[in-house]
Scaffold this active site. Structure first.
Site, PDB file in Angstrom:
ATOM      1  N   LYS A  33       0.819  -1.197   0.000  1.00 49.24           N
ATOM      2  CA  LYS A  33       0.000   0.000   0.000  1.00 49.24           C
ATOM      3  C   LYS A  33       0.863   1.260   0.000  1.00 49.24           C
ATOM      4  O   LYS A  33       0.455   2.314  -0.421  1.00 49.24           O
ATOM      5  CB  LYS A  33      -0.899   0.030   1.239  1.00 49.24           C
ATOM      6  CG  LYS A  33      -1.848  -1.128   1.347  1.00 49.24           C
ATOM      7  CD  LYS A  33      -2.612  -1.039   2.688  1.00 49.24           C
ATOM      8  CE  LYS A  33      -3.466  -2.261   2.911  1.00 49.24           C
ATOM      9  NZ  LYS A  33      -4.011  -2.271   4.302  1.00 49.24           N
ATOM     10  N   GLY A  34       2.073   1.127   0.538  1.00 51.89           N
ATOM     11  CA  GLY A  34       2.885   2.299   0.877  1.00 51.89           C
ATOM     12  C   GLY A  34       3.142   3.293  -0.235  1.00 51.89           C
ATOM     13  O   GLY A  34       3.298   4.481   0.025  1.00 51.89           O
ATOM     14  N   GLU A  62       8.075   2.461  -5.764  1.00 49.67           N
ATOM     15  CA  GLU A  62       8.078   1.892  -4.414  1.00 49.67           C
ATOM     16  C   GLU A  62       8.340   3.002  -3.399  1.00 49.67           C
ATOM     17  O   GLU A  62       9.058   3.961  -3.671  1.00 49.67           O
ATOM     18  CB  GLU A  62       9.152   0.797  -4.347  1.00 49.67           C
ATOM     19  CG  GLU A  62       9.368   0.152  -3.003  1.00 49.67           C
ATOM     20  CD  GLU A  62       8.166  -0.588  -2.444  1.00 49.67           C
ATOM     21  OE1 GLU A  62       7.102   0.051  -2.316  1.00 49.67           O
ATOM     22  OE2 GLU A  62       8.287  -1.781  -2.095  1.00 49.67           O
ATOM     23  N   ASP A  63       7.750   2.859  -2.248  1.00 44.11           N
ATOM     24  CA  ASP A  63       7.947   3.874  -1.213  1.00 44.11           C
ATOM     25  C   ASP A  63       9.343   3.800  -0.613  1.00 44.11           C
ATOM     26  O   ASP A  63      10.059   4.785  -0.520  1.00 44.11           O
ATOM     27  CB  ASP A  63       6.879   3.737  -0.104  1.00 44.11           C
ATOM     28  CG  ASP A  63       6.747   2.302   0.418  1.00 44.11           C
ATOM     29  OD1 ASP A  63       7.496   1.408  -0.038  1.00 44.11           O
ATOM     30  OD2 ASP A  63       5.880   2.077   1.281  1.00 44.11           O
ATOM     31  N   LYS A 104      16.941   2.679   2.174  1.00 41.19           N
ATOM     32  CA  LYS A 104      17.411   2.527   3.561  1.00 41.19           C
ATOM     33  C   LYS A 104      18.509   1.472   3.551  1.00 41.19           C
ATOM     34  O   LYS A 104      18.224   0.296   3.685  1.00 41.19           O
ATOM     35  CB  LYS A 104      16.231   2.091   4.429  1.00 41.19           C
ATOM     36  CG  LYS A 104      16.164   2.803   5.764  1.00 41.19           C
ATOM     37  CD  LYS A 104      14.821   2.680   6.463  1.00 41.19           C
ATOM     38  CE  LYS A 104      14.379   1.291   6.796  1.00 41.19           C
ATOM     39  NZ  LYS A 104      13.234   1.270   7.756  1.00 41.19           N
ATOM     40  N   ASP A 124       3.438   3.358   6.865  1.00 40.46           N
ATOM     41  CA  ASP A 124       2.615   3.157   8.054  1.00 40.46           C
ATOM     42  C   ASP A 124       3.401   2.509   9.183  1.00 40.46           C
ATOM     43  O   ASP A 124       4.453   1.902   8.988  1.00 40.46           O
ATOM     44  CB  ASP A 124       1.440   2.238   7.722  1.00 40.46           C
ATOM     45  CG  ASP A 124       1.881   0.789   7.565  1.00 40.46           C
ATOM     46  OD1 ASP A 124       2.784   0.529   6.754  1.00 40.46           O
ATOM     47  OD2 ASP A 124       1.336  -0.088   8.276  1.00 40.46           O
ATOM     48  N   ARG A 144      -0.219   6.829   7.408  1.00 36.02           N
ATOM     49  CA  ARG A 144       0.066   6.964   5.979  1.00 36.02           C
ATOM     50  C   ARG A 144      -0.328   8.340   5.462  1.00 36.02           C
ATOM     51  O   ARG A 144       0.150   8.794   4.424  1.00 36.02           O
ATOM     52  CB  ARG A 144      -0.721   5.916   5.177  1.00 36.02           C
ATOM     53  CG  ARG A 144      -0.337   4.479   5.457  1.00 36.02           C
ATOM     54  CD  ARG A 144      -1.038   3.577   4.453  1.00 36.02           C
ATOM     55  NE  ARG A 144      -1.015   2.182   4.851  1.00 36.02           N
ATOM     56  CZ  ARG A 144      -0.012   1.348   4.623  1.00 36.02           C
ATOM     57  NH1 ARG A 144       1.062   1.778   4.011  1.00 36.02           N
ATOM     58  NH2 ARG A 144      -0.077   0.092   4.994  1.00 36.02           N
TER      59      ARG A 144
HETATM   60  P1  IMP Z   1      11.809  -4.850   1.950  1.00 37.71           P
HETATM   61  O1  IMP Z   1      11.313  -6.030   1.188  1.00 37.71           O
HETATM   62  O2  IMP Z   1      12.493  -5.222   3.213  1.00 37.71           O
HETATM   63  O3  IMP Z   1      12.675  -3.943   1.099  1.00 37.71           O
HETATM   64  O4  IMP Z   1      10.547  -4.099   2.470  1.00 37.71           O
HETATM   65  C1  IMP Z   1      10.003  -3.107   1.784  1.00 37.71           C
HETATM   66  C2  IMP Z   1       8.640  -2.738   2.343  1.00 37.71           C
HETATM   67  O5  IMP Z   1       8.593  -2.776   3.770  1.00 37.71           O
HETATM   68  C3  IMP Z   1       8.360  -1.317   1.949  1.00 37.71           C
HETATM   69  O6  IMP Z   1       7.720  -1.272   0.721  1.00 37.71           O
HETATM   70  C4  IMP Z   1       7.495  -0.819   3.077  1.00 37.71           C
HETATM   71  O7  IMP Z   1       6.152  -1.089   2.794  1.00 37.71           O
HETATM   72  C5  IMP Z   1       7.946  -1.635   4.279  1.00 37.71           C
HETATM   73  N1  IMP Z   1       8.901  -0.845   5.081  1.00 37.71           N
HETATM   74  C6  IMP Z   1      10.245  -0.963   5.127  1.00 37.71           C
HETATM   75  N2  IMP Z   1      10.796  -0.068   5.955  1.00 37.71           N
HETATM   76  C7  IMP Z   1       9.777   0.667   6.442  1.00 37.71           C
HETATM   77  C8  IMP Z   1       9.700   1.783   7.341  1.00 37.71           C
HETATM   78  O8  IMP Z   1      10.709   2.320   7.854  1.00 37.71           O
HETATM   79  N3  IMP Z   1       8.461   2.273   7.607  1.00 37.71           N
HETATM   80  C9  IMP Z   1       7.332   1.734   7.048  1.00 37.71           C
HETATM   81  N4  IMP Z   1       7.357   0.709   6.180  1.00 37.71           N
HETATM   82  C10 IMP Z   1       8.562   0.166   5.890  1.00 37.71           C
HETATM   83 MG    MG Z   2       5.670  -1.074   0.416  1.00 38.79          MG
END
Ligand code: IMP
Ligand code: MG
Length: 177
Positions: free
Chosen positions: A44-45, A100-101, A132, A160, A166
């Site tokens: 959703k982000g 992507e967020d 990140k 979120d 959000r």
């Molecule tokens: P990844 O697969 O670990 O890269 O996760 C990515 C997803 O996790 C992102 O699209 C976000 O929806 C969620 N996410 C990762 N870090 C954060 C954060 O600091 N705050 C909120 N959502 C996060």
């Molecule tokens: Mg996301």
């Protein structure tokens, strides 16, 4: 304005985000050379970022949505990948821009970009508002990056914490999440 908890520290103001998105929209449009991409937002982000980014682009776009991962109510990635909802637009021969967020471990995008690549798009690019790098295990190539934020759990502007926040126009770090 909304009441924001005391342990939320602002890291990106709404103005900073909007200024950067205008630059990104211009750069993406230039690179597309007038072609209309399929813009895929990861729910959703990314819904807020998508809405602002496509309006900062000068090319026509088609929009679709995918929901990939259940991050759960936790502040650390569970490591499980599930495609909850796939896009319905055929992307063979099309330019695809995934929006992507935040790229955290990189796991979600690593998985879904591979999936989309198998459908033979003309090009496949990634726009992420935030990278990140702290916990990155998979490093998807981010073609268009808004900001790098070294660490911390972030909320607002689509992001979120347990389903909330959000709707904040800026991005905040949750202290002691
Ligand atoms: P990844 O697969 O670990 O890269 O996760 C990515 C997803 O996790 C992102 O699209 C976000 O929806 C969620 N996410 C990762 N870090 C954060 C954060 O600091 N705050 C909120 N959502 C996060
Ligand atoms: Mg996301």
């Amino acid at each position: 304005m909304k009441q924001i908890p005391d342990n939320y520290r602002i890291v990106l103001t709404a103005d900073q985000i909007q200024a950067r998105i205008r630059e990104m929209g211009a750069e993406i449009s230039r690179d597309l050379g007038g072609e209309a991409p399929v813009v895929v937002a990861v729910l959703k982000g990314a819904y807020v970022f998508l809405a602002d980014l496509v309006r900062a682009m000068s090319v026509p776009v088609e929009i679709d949505f995918a929901q990939i991962s259940s991050y759960g109510d936790e502040t650390a990635s569970t490591g499980r990948i599930k495609v909850m909802k796939d896009i319905s637009t055929p992307v063979a021969g099309r330019h695809v821009l995934v929006v992507e967020d935040i790229v955290d471990t990189g796991r979600t995008l690593h998985y879904y970009l591979n999936e989309l690549q198998q459908r033979n798009p003309a090009s496949l690019r990634l726009a992420a508002l935030i990278n990140k790098p702290e916990r990155q295990e998979f490093t998807p190539e981010v073609d268009y990056l808004g900001f790098t934020i070294p660490s911390g759990f972030l909320v607002g502007y689509g992001l979120d914490h347990a389903g909330r926040w959000r709707d904040l126009p800026g991005i905040y770090e949750v202290i002691d999440a």
